[in-house]
Write a protein that holds these residues in place. Sequence first.
Motif, PDB file in Angstrom:
ATOM      1  N   GLY A  11      64.859  29.698 -29.004  1.00 27.23           N
ATOM      2  CA  GLY A  11      63.811  30.708 -29.046  1.00 27.23           C
ATOM      3  C   GLY A  11      62.808  30.442 -30.141  1.00 27.23           C
ATOM      4  N   ALA A  12      63.299  30.007 -31.309  1.00 25.65           N
ATOM      5  CA  ALA A  12      62.387  29.692 -32.421  1.00 25.65           C
ATOM      6  C   ALA A  12      61.509  28.494 -32.082  1.00 25.65           C
ATOM      7  CB  ALA A  12      63.200  29.432 -33.683  1.00 25.65           C
ATOM      8  N   HIS A  13      62.091  27.446 -31.457  1.00 23.87           N
ATOM      9  CA  HIS A  13      61.295  26.282 -31.049  1.00 23.87           C
ATOM     10  C   HIS A  13      60.258  26.677 -29.991  1.00 23.87           C
ATOM     11  CE1 HIS A  13      63.237  23.021 -33.231  1.00 23.87           C
ATOM     12  NE2 HIS A  13      64.434  23.548 -32.945  1.00 23.87           N
ATOM     13  N   ASN A  14      60.653  27.493 -29.064  1.00 18.94           N
ATOM     14  CA  ASN A  14      59.738  27.921 -28.001  1.00 18.94           C
ATOM     15  C   ASN A  14      58.554  28.696 -28.578  1.00 18.94           C
ATOM     16  OD1 ASN A  14      59.042  28.274 -25.167  1.00 18.94           O
ATOM     17  ND2 ASN A  14      59.575  30.423 -25.484  1.00 18.94           N
ATOM     18  N   LEU A  15      58.837  29.619 -29.525  1.00 21.82           N
ATOM     19  CA  LEU A  15      57.761  30.405 -30.113  1.00 21.82           C
ATOM     20  C   LEU A  15      56.874  29.545 -31.014  1.00 21.82           C
ATOM     21  CD1 LEU A  15      56.677  33.252 -30.085  1.00 21.82           C
ATOM     22  CD2 LEU A  15      58.147  33.803 -32.037  1.00 21.82           C
ATOM     23  N   VAL A  39      52.752  28.923 -31.133  1.00 24.40           N
ATOM     24  CA  VAL A  39      51.902  28.971 -32.329  1.00 24.40           C
ATOM     25  C   VAL A  39      51.100  27.680 -32.462  1.00 24.40           C
ATOM     26  CG1 VAL A  39      51.948  29.043 -34.851  1.00 24.40           C
ATOM     27  CG2 VAL A  39      53.373  30.632 -33.538  1.00 24.40           C
ATOM     28  N   TYR A  40      51.763  26.515 -32.306  1.00 21.04           N
ATOM     29  CA  TYR A  40      51.068  25.233 -32.430  1.00 21.04           C
ATOM     30  C   TYR A  40      49.959  25.108 -31.384  1.00 21.04           C
ATOM     31  CZ  TYR A  40      54.576  23.367 -35.672  1.00 21.04           C
ATOM     32  OH  TYR A  40      55.381  23.123 -36.754  1.00 21.04           O
ATOM     33  N   PHE A  41      50.237  25.576 -30.171  1.00 19.37           N
ATOM     34  CA  PHE A  41      49.245  25.460 -29.105  1.00 19.37           C
ATOM     35  C   PHE A  41      47.977  26.239 -29.469  1.00 19.37           C
ATOM     36  CE2 PHE A  41      47.266  26.794 -25.133  1.00 19.37           C
ATOM     37  CZ  PHE A  41      47.191  25.585 -24.448  1.00 19.37           C
ATOM     38  N   HIS A  42      48.171  27.479 -30.008  1.00 16.04           N
ATOM     39  CA  HIS A  42      47.015  28.299 -30.343  1.00 16.04           C
ATOM     40  C   HIS A  42      46.361  27.860 -31.642  1.00 16.04           C
ATOM     41  CE1 HIS A  42      48.691  30.901 -27.203  1.00 16.04           C
ATOM     42  NE2 HIS A  42      47.454  31.411 -27.112  1.00 16.04           N
ATOM     43  N   GLU A  81      57.642  20.637 -29.493  1.00 16.27           N
ATOM     44  CA  GLU A  81      58.478  21.832 -29.685  1.00 16.27           C
ATOM     45  C   GLU A  81      58.975  22.377 -28.351  1.00 16.27           C
ATOM     46  OE1 GLU A  81      59.690  23.370 -32.484  1.00 16.27           O
ATOM     47  OE2 GLU A  81      58.963  21.539 -33.436  1.00 16.27           O
ATOM     48  N   ALA A  82      58.088  22.325 -27.336  1.00 17.46           N
ATOM     49  CA  ALA A  82      58.500  22.811 -26.016  1.00 17.46           C
ATOM     50  C   ALA A  82      59.625  21.955 -25.453  1.00 17.46           C
ATOM     51  CB  ALA A  82      57.303  22.828 -25.068  1.00 17.46           C
ATOM     52  N   ASP A  83      59.511  20.623 -25.609  1.00 18.38           N
ATOM     53  CA  ASP A  83      60.581  19.737 -25.143  1.00 18.38           C
ATOM     54  C   ASP A  83      61.890  20.026 -25.878  1.00 18.38           C
ATOM     55  OD1 ASP A  83      58.929  18.508 -23.338  1.00 18.38           O
ATOM     56  OD2 ASP A  83      58.409  16.822 -24.668  1.00 18.38           O
ATOM     57  N   THR A  84      61.788  20.248 -27.179  1.00 16.83           N
ATOM     58  CA  THR A  84      62.992  20.560 -27.965  1.00 16.83           C
ATOM     59  C   THR A  84      63.641  21.847 -27.473  1.00 16.83           C
ATOM     60  OG1 THR A  84      62.027  19.473 -29.905  1.00 16.83           O
ATOM     61  CG2 THR A  84      63.875  20.988 -30.285  1.00 16.83           C
TER      62      THR A  84
END
Length: 741
Positions: free
Chosen positions: A714-718, A722-725, A735-738
């Motif tokens: 959940g932390a990696h997904n969120l 953040v990185y995308f925005h 991060e999404a792959d992780t």
Amino acid sequence: MDDPVRDDRISQPGGQSDIPVGGTFGMPTAHGAPSCEVCGRRDESLRAIVIPYVFSFVVMTMHRAWSGVYCWRHRFQRLLAAGFITSLFGWWGLPWGLIHTPAALFKLVRGGVVPEDENVELLARVAIHKLNTGEPGKAIQVFQEALRIKEDERTRNSLLELQAKYPLSNELSDGKAPIWYIASWVSASLLGVGVGLLDYLVVLLLNWVLGAETYWIIAILSWAPLIAMLYLGALILSELLRWVFDRTGTDHLLLGMLFAGGAAGLIWYGIPQGQLIGDYLSALFGGLAFESIGDLIMTSGAVITQGGLWFVLDAFESGLPSDWIYLVLWGFAGILYFWLANKTAQEAIHWRVRLELLQGDLRIEEPNSRLPAWSALGGFAFVLLIGFGVFAGRGRLMRGGPDLAANIERGDELYLAGDFEQAEAAYRQAISAAPNQPGPHESLAWVLYSMGDLEGASAEFTQAMELDADWADPHLGMGYIHLSMDNDLAAQESFQTALALAEDPQYAGQAYYGLGNLAHQVDDLDAAIAYYEQAIREDWQLTMAHMDMALAYYSMAKFSRAVEHANDLIGLLPDWGAPHALLAMSYYQLDQPEILMRELDWAADLNSTDLYSQLLLAEAYWGLEQYDAAKEVLESASVLTPENSQVALLLARLYALEGAFGEAQSLIDAQIDLNPDLVDAYIARAWVYIEVPDLGQAESALDQALKLSPEDWGAHNLRSFVYFHQGRIDEAYTEADTAIR
């Protein structure tokens, strides 16, 4: 016809006879007749006797004795005094005190040392005195008593001659009144209880004097009072049986041995019974409360009928050295009591039969003369069995004492009512009553677990496992504690241990359910569902397995299967709101709005106050974007369970959606203050900063979460969001792959 054989010890009334009496007892006489050295009594109860006793001090052991001629009362007093002196003070000399003391006690239990020849001659002189003073009936009784001591030809001939001369004075009790059997059994039971109560009071006194810790030799010798109490029981048992046999004139060996064995068993059982009655009275005077008069009667009945049984079982299972010493001494006392009862019965009945044969009495051949006695014994036993059956249920709760039973019942009721603080107090009182019983520790552990005190719960589960290593339930509890602390390997080991120990399908189902929760927590939903299915096969009534399996199917987007299992759960618990809320969520995903609203209203109307129902209902409202309704449910849940972090963090996110960032941050900060390692709190903080928006603060919060739990998806997904925005597209994809992996 020849005259009967005459004994020169017998003369006509008014004559004199001076036959010397052998021995070294120095018997005082009046006109040649022995009498009690204390009171001057002169009857068939006189005995010339040696009463040994032992007392010791360190390396000095003294073996002494009282000797003389005493009546029954003064002989009994000296036997009692010698027994207490020997029991209490004989052991204190090393090594001879430990050798001479049991030998002296054995002689005392047998009634002291009673030389046969000397006592036959002594009673002959008493009989002659009674005859010379015009009491032929008393003389016959004295000669009869002499035959009890020894089968002597001269005594038998003298008795036959007197019976022939004085037939009207030839009296033998022919009563077999059942009342004497019943009264003696009641007396034996009361005697045993009295011995147990007296020992209980002595133990209280010793605990007060010696304290919790003392020298080992003092601790060992502190058992001397119990030995004295057991000796007292043996001595009174012997006298009680002799008195009853003389009173009833029992001449049937099997009946007599049955009666004597029953009396011995009642005294023996009464000793631990008295111990538990002491516990019970202490609890009553200490403020033990009952909900009703009926509850008081049931508990008191269980104490009276089964207290001794549960006291012994509790001591047997505790494993404490003190309890094992008690059981060994109590076991030896049982052997002694039954041996003594058998010996007394045989001696008394053989003596009675010899007297009846001397009289030519044919009453012993009458077939129905024993029926009242048999009926009395059978009726008494039947009453005991009925009492045992009536109070059997409450008796099982008497393990460890009535205080333990009452507090466990009260704790169970309070726990089910959700009053955890009062339940904790009740279970702690139960532990005080029986610290070596695993049950109260296990119950307290579940209460502490429910209150979020994982450290305290762990300590209590560990204590329960130490007291009973083969009990599955404490291992289950430790599994859930490890699961709550993200100790996955330890949780798996605990659940598997519980599964190996589980003899009851209910425990096996709980173990499979725990393994399912472990798999669910790491998002291995297929394994979780397999474990839940196995748990349900073991125990169909395990409602939480149905619930979590439905949730697992929902998480896998298998909404129809989620509906199926939620409906199974409603069949088991139709008035629980949680499955209705889950149905509402599932029908939302299945695009069935009418059924969705029906289930949602149903869940709300049931108004279930448990955390599961409130969280699912809030999530259902959240999914429908009914944020006010979701907030109302969560605020209600926070009042009922203010310590629950999940409720507080969800409520913080709702406040953030409404723009109440200060309230949201206050809730999150409070949870972090309580548990600085709470990963979900930092993720919730990141959500709040995203709503602000403050992506830099959100990134910092997520860094802290991943520092505590590097593999939290959940932390990696969120953080990918953040990185995308922030325009860091490559890092967002990483991060999404992780998160996916």
